[in-house]
Motif scaffolding. Structure first.
Motif, PDB file in Angstrom:
ATOM      1  N   ARG A  10      15.948  11.474  -1.925  1.00 55.25           N
ATOM      2  CA  ARG A  10      14.535  11.455  -2.361  1.00 55.25           C
ATOM      3  C   ARG A  10      13.631  10.925  -1.256  1.00 55.25           C
ATOM      4  NH1 ARG A  10      15.067   8.382  -8.041  1.00 55.25           N
ATOM      5  NH2 ARG A  10      16.947   9.479  -8.647  1.00 55.25           N
ATOM      6  N   PHE A  11      14.075   9.836  -0.634  1.00 53.10           N
ATOM      7  CA  PHE A  11      13.279   9.209   0.416  1.00 53.10           C
ATOM      8  C   PHE A  11      13.061  10.176   1.584  1.00 53.10           C
ATOM      9  CE2 PHE A  11      13.009   6.617   4.303  1.00 53.10           C
ATOM     10  CZ  PHE A  11      11.884   5.867   4.005  1.00 53.10           C
ATOM     11  N   ALA A  12      14.086  10.941   1.942  1.00 52.56           N
ATOM     12  CA  ALA A  12      13.995  11.865   3.072  1.00 52.56           C
ATOM     13  C   ALA A  12      12.909  12.912   2.862  1.00 52.56           C
ATOM     14  CB  ALA A  12      15.346  12.549   3.297  1.00 52.56           C
ATOM     15  N   ASP A  13      12.570  13.174   1.611  1.00 53.07           N
ATOM     16  CA  ASP A  13      11.596  14.215   1.285  1.00 53.07           C
ATOM     17  C   ASP A  13      10.202  13.662   0.990  1.00 53.07           C
ATOM     18  OD1 ASP A  13      11.127  16.979   0.985  1.00 53.07           O
ATOM     19  OD2 ASP A  13      11.183  16.784  -1.199  1.00 53.07           O
ATOM     20  N   CYS A  14       9.970  12.374   1.225  1.00 56.84           N
ATOM     21  CA  CYS A  14       8.663  11.795   0.892  1.00 56.84           C
ATOM     22  C   CYS A  14       7.619  12.119   1.963  1.00 56.84           C
ATOM     23  CB  CYS A  14       8.770  10.294   0.672  1.00 56.84           C
ATOM     24  SG  CYS A  14       8.879   9.250   2.142  1.00 56.84           S
ATOM     25  N   ALA A  15       6.359  11.961   1.583  1.00 56.41           N
ATOM     26  CA  ALA A  15       5.254  12.182   2.520  1.00 56.41           C
ATOM     27  C   ALA A  15       5.120  10.997   3.476  1.00 56.41           C
ATOM     28  CB  ALA A  15       3.952  12.390   1.754  1.00 56.41           C
ATOM     29  N   GLN A  16       5.081   9.798   2.918  1.00 52.34           N
ATOM     30  CA  GLN A  16       4.958   8.571   3.701  1.00 52.34           C
ATOM     31  C   GLN A  16       5.553   7.426   2.907  1.00 52.34           C
ATOM     32  OE1 GLN A  16       0.574   8.901   4.689  1.00 52.34           O
ATOM     33  NE2 GLN A  16       1.351   8.010   6.582  1.00 52.34           N
ATOM     34  N   PHE A  17       5.730   6.288   3.594  1.00 52.50           N
ATOM     35  CA  PHE A  17       6.289   5.115   2.934  1.00 52.50           C
ATOM     36  C   PHE A  17       5.736   3.855   3.582  1.00 52.50           C
ATOM     37  CE2 PHE A  17       9.086   6.214   6.403  1.00 52.50           C
ATOM     38  CZ  PHE A  17       9.306   5.008   7.037  1.00 52.50           C
ATOM     39  N   LEU A  18       5.849   2.769   2.828  1.00 55.90           N
ATOM     40  CA  LEU A  18       5.551   1.427   3.319  1.00 55.90           C
ATOM     41  C   LEU A  18       6.855   0.658   3.329  1.00 55.90           C
ATOM     42  CD1 LEU A  18       2.378   0.932   1.147  1.00 55.90           C
ATOM     43  CD2 LEU A  18       2.400   1.212   3.642  1.00 55.90           C
ATOM     44  N   VAL A  19       6.980  -0.328   4.210  1.00 61.86           N
ATOM     45  CA  VAL A  19       8.208  -1.122   4.300  1.00 61.86           C
ATOM     46  C   VAL A  19       7.898  -2.544   3.843  1.00 61.86           C
ATOM     47  CG1 VAL A  19      10.112  -1.867   5.754  1.00 61.86           C
ATOM     48  CG2 VAL A  19       8.924   0.271   6.287  1.00 61.86           C
ATOM     49  N   ILE A  66       4.615  -6.520   2.900  1.00 61.89           N
ATOM     50  CA  ILE A  66       4.623  -5.159   3.425  1.00 61.89           C
ATOM     51  C   ILE A  66       4.192  -5.284   4.873  1.00 61.89           C
ATOM     52  CG2 ILE A  66       3.439  -2.929   3.398  1.00 61.89           C
ATOM     53  CD1 ILE A  66       3.300  -3.184   0.336  1.00 61.89           C
ATOM     54  N   PHE A  67       5.019  -4.770   5.786  1.00 61.42           N
ATOM     55  CA  PHE A  67       4.725  -4.975   7.205  1.00 61.42           C
ATOM     56  C   PHE A  67       4.741  -3.706   8.045  1.00 61.42           C
ATOM     57  CE2 PHE A  67       9.266  -5.139   6.875  1.00 61.42           C
ATOM     58  CZ  PHE A  67       9.745  -4.586   8.056  1.00 61.42           C
ATOM     59  N   ALA A  68       5.053  -2.562   7.452  1.00 63.94           N
ATOM     60  CA  ALA A  68       5.103  -1.329   8.242  1.00 63.94           C
ATOM     61  C   ALA A  68       4.818  -0.117   7.364  1.00 63.94           C
ATOM     62  CB  ALA A  68       6.465  -1.184   8.920  1.00 63.94           C
ATOM     63  N   VAL A  85       6.332  -9.393  10.349  1.00 62.77           N
ATOM     64  CA  VAL A  85       6.608  -9.454   8.915  1.00 62.77           C
ATOM     65  C   VAL A  85       5.716 -10.472   8.218  1.00 62.77           C
ATOM     66  CG1 VAL A  85       8.359  -9.976   7.169  1.00 62.77           C
ATOM     67  CG2 VAL A  85       8.982  -8.639   9.175  1.00 62.77           C
ATOM     68  N   GLU A  86       5.652 -11.684   8.748  1.00 61.59           N
ATOM     69  CA  GLU A  86       4.901 -12.749   8.085  1.00 61.59           C
ATOM     70  C   GLU A  86       3.389 -12.536   8.116  1.00 61.59           C
ATOM     71  OE1 GLU A  86       5.512 -13.710  12.357  1.00 61.59           O
ATOM     72  OE2 GLU A  86       6.863 -13.083  10.761  1.00 61.59           O
ATOM     73  N   LYS A  87       2.898 -11.552   8.891  1.00 58.75           N
ATOM     74  CA  LYS A  87       1.460 -11.246   8.970  1.00 58.75           C
ATOM     75  C   LYS A  87       1.094 -10.030   8.131  1.00 58.75           C
ATOM     76  CE  LYS A  87       0.482 -13.783  12.900  1.00 58.75           C
ATOM     77  NZ  LYS A  87      -0.269 -14.963  12.779  1.00 58.75           N
ATOM     78  N   GLY A  88       2.074  -9.466   7.419  1.00 60.00           N
ATOM     79  CA  GLY A  88       1.830  -8.276   6.608  1.00 60.00           C
ATOM     80  C   GLY A  88       1.111  -8.592   5.308  1.00 60.00           C
ATOM     81  N   VAL A  89       1.071  -7.628   4.422  1.00 57.94           N
ATOM     82  CA  VAL A  89       0.419  -7.770   3.114  1.00 57.94           C
ATOM     83  C   VAL A  89       1.364  -8.555   2.220  1.00 57.94           C
ATOM     84  CG1 VAL A  89      -0.641  -6.554   1.182  1.00 57.94           C
ATOM     85  CG2 VAL A  89      -0.684  -5.516   3.473  1.00 57.94           C
ATOM     86  N   SER A  90       0.937  -9.756   1.834  1.00 59.56           N
ATOM     87  CA  SER A  90       1.795 -10.647   1.049  1.00 59.56           C
ATOM     88  C   SER A  90       1.970 -10.143  -0.377  1.00 59.56           C
ATOM     89  CB  SER A  90       1.198 -12.058   1.010  1.00 59.56           C
ATOM     90  OG  SER A  90       0.021 -12.042   0.222  1.00 59.56           O
ATOM     91  N   LEU A  91       3.012 -10.635  -1.019  1.00 64.03           N
ATOM     92  CA  LEU A  91       3.260 -10.281  -2.416  1.00 64.03           C
ATOM     93  C   LEU A  91       2.067 -10.683  -3.294  1.00 64.03           C
ATOM     94  CD1 LEU A  91       5.172  -9.070  -4.488  1.00 64.03           C
ATOM     95  CD2 LEU A  91       6.282 -11.296  -4.667  1.00 64.03           C
ATOM     96  N   ALA A  92       1.473 -11.827  -3.013  1.00 68.41           N
ATOM     97  CA  ALA A  92       0.296 -12.264  -3.776  1.00 68.41           C
ATOM     98  C   ALA A  92      -0.863 -11.273  -3.612  1.00 68.41           C
ATOM     99  CB  ALA A  92      -0.135 -13.661  -3.338  1.00 68.41           C
ATOM    100  N   GLU A  93      -1.056 -10.769  -2.399  1.00 67.91           N
ATOM    101  CA  GLU A  93      -2.123  -9.799  -2.148  1.00 67.91           C
ATOM    102  C   GLU A  93      -1.803  -8.459  -2.814  1.00 67.91           C
ATOM    103  OE1 GLU A  93      -5.766  -8.290  -0.372  1.00 67.91           O
ATOM    104  OE2 GLU A  93      -5.047 -10.190  -1.140  1.00 67.91           O
ATOM    105  N   LEU A 131      -2.696  -2.948   4.805  1.00 71.32           N
ATOM    106  CA  LEU A 131      -1.850  -3.118   5.992  1.00 71.32           C
ATOM    107  C   LEU A 131      -2.652  -2.914   7.258  1.00 71.32           C
ATOM    108  CD1 LEU A 131       0.966  -3.576   7.248  1.00 71.32           C
ATOM    109  CD2 LEU A 131       1.331  -1.098   7.027  1.00 71.32           C
ATOM    110  N   ASP A 132      -3.552  -1.944   7.267  1.00 70.39           N
ATOM    111  CA  ASP A 132      -4.377  -1.691   8.453  1.00 70.39           C
ATOM    112  C   ASP A 132      -5.244  -2.887   8.824  1.00 70.39           C
ATOM    113  OD1 ASP A 132      -3.374   0.840   8.947  1.00 70.39           O
ATOM    114  OD2 ASP A 132      -4.947   1.865   7.812  1.00 70.39           O
ATOM    115  N   LYS A 133      -5.577  -3.729   7.854  1.00 70.42           N
ATOM    116  CA  LYS A 133      -6.386  -4.926   8.114  1.00 70.42           C
ATOM    117  C   LYS A 133      -5.553  -6.077   8.685  1.00 70.42           C
ATOM    118  CE  LYS A 133      -9.669  -3.757   4.513  1.00 70.42           C
ATOM    119  NZ  LYS A 133     -10.150  -4.092   3.160  1.00 70.42           N
ATOM    120  N   CYS A 134      -4.247  -5.967   8.612  1.00 70.12           N
ATOM    121  CA  CYS A 134      -3.365  -7.020   9.131  1.00 70.12           C
ATOM    122  C   CYS A 134      -3.207  -6.881  10.638  1.00 70.12           C
ATOM    123  CB  CYS A 134      -1.977  -6.928   8.473  1.00 70.12           C
ATOM    124  SG  CYS A 134      -2.000  -7.152   6.689  1.00 70.12           S
ATOM    125  N   VAL A 135      -3.111  -8.023  11.299  1.00 72.61           N
ATOM    126  CA  VAL A 135      -2.951  -8.008  12.760  1.00 72.61           C
ATOM    127  C   VAL A 135      -1.698  -8.757  13.141  1.00 72.61           C
ATOM    128  CG1 VAL A 135      -4.006  -8.641  14.956  1.00 72.61           C
ATOM    129  CG2 VAL A 135      -5.434  -7.936  13.053  1.00 72.61           C
TER     130      VAL A 135
END
Length: 144
Positions: A38-47, A59-61, A100-108, A140-144
């Motif tokens: 299923r994953f191989a056929d997806c359009a895009q993904f977040l990590v 979420i960092f990638a 990783v630690e600068k990504g979108v946190s679970l709280a966010e 994610l795009d707002k994370c640096v």
């Protein structure tokens, strides 16, 4: 309709893996073969880095599969975490990556999408709709 996923991974992330602009493998267990397909056929993904280690629960990638099939990579790119082998993989390109630690946190994530459940998922995959993907991708795009 195209599928979008959050792919869970367990930190620490190897230095030669999941780097921005890089083609690499996203790994799955043999028991998760259907999820891998299923994953191989997806359009895009977040990590999403799980909370198994320091800096997790972010979420960092973001990326996309380069081919719509999976392969056995045990001989060329073996992965093992806590005694569990991940011999199957989908080749992907990572488009965006932050520490990783600068990504979108679970709280966010919960603030942006209160109904989205992030937790242990079958095959390490959480399917999300295009709108949810867009909201999290913009965060994610707002994370640096």
């Amino acid at each position: 309709m195209a599928s979008y996923y959050i792919k869970e991974v367990h930190p620490p992330i190897p230095e030669n893996s999941l780097n921005e602009g890089q083609v690499c493998n996203m790994h799955f267990t043999e028991r998760s073969k259907s999820y891998c397909t299923r994953f191989a056929d997806c359009a895009q993904f977040l990590v999403y880095a799980t909370g198994h280690a320091e800096g997790g629960k972010h979420i960092f990638a973001r990326g996309r599969p380069t081919v719509p099939w999976h392969k056995n990579v045990w001989e060329t790119d073996p992965r093992e975490v806590d005694g569990i082998q991940y011999p199957l993989a989908v080749e992907v390109e990572i488009e965006k990556r932050v520490p990783v630690e600068k990504g979108v946190s679970l709280a966010e994530i919960h603030r942006l999408l209160p109904r989205l459940h992030i937790g242990q998922a079958h095959g390490g995959l959480i399917e999300i709709d295009p709108e949810q993907f867009q909201i999290l991708s913009e965060a994610l795009d707002k994370c640096v």
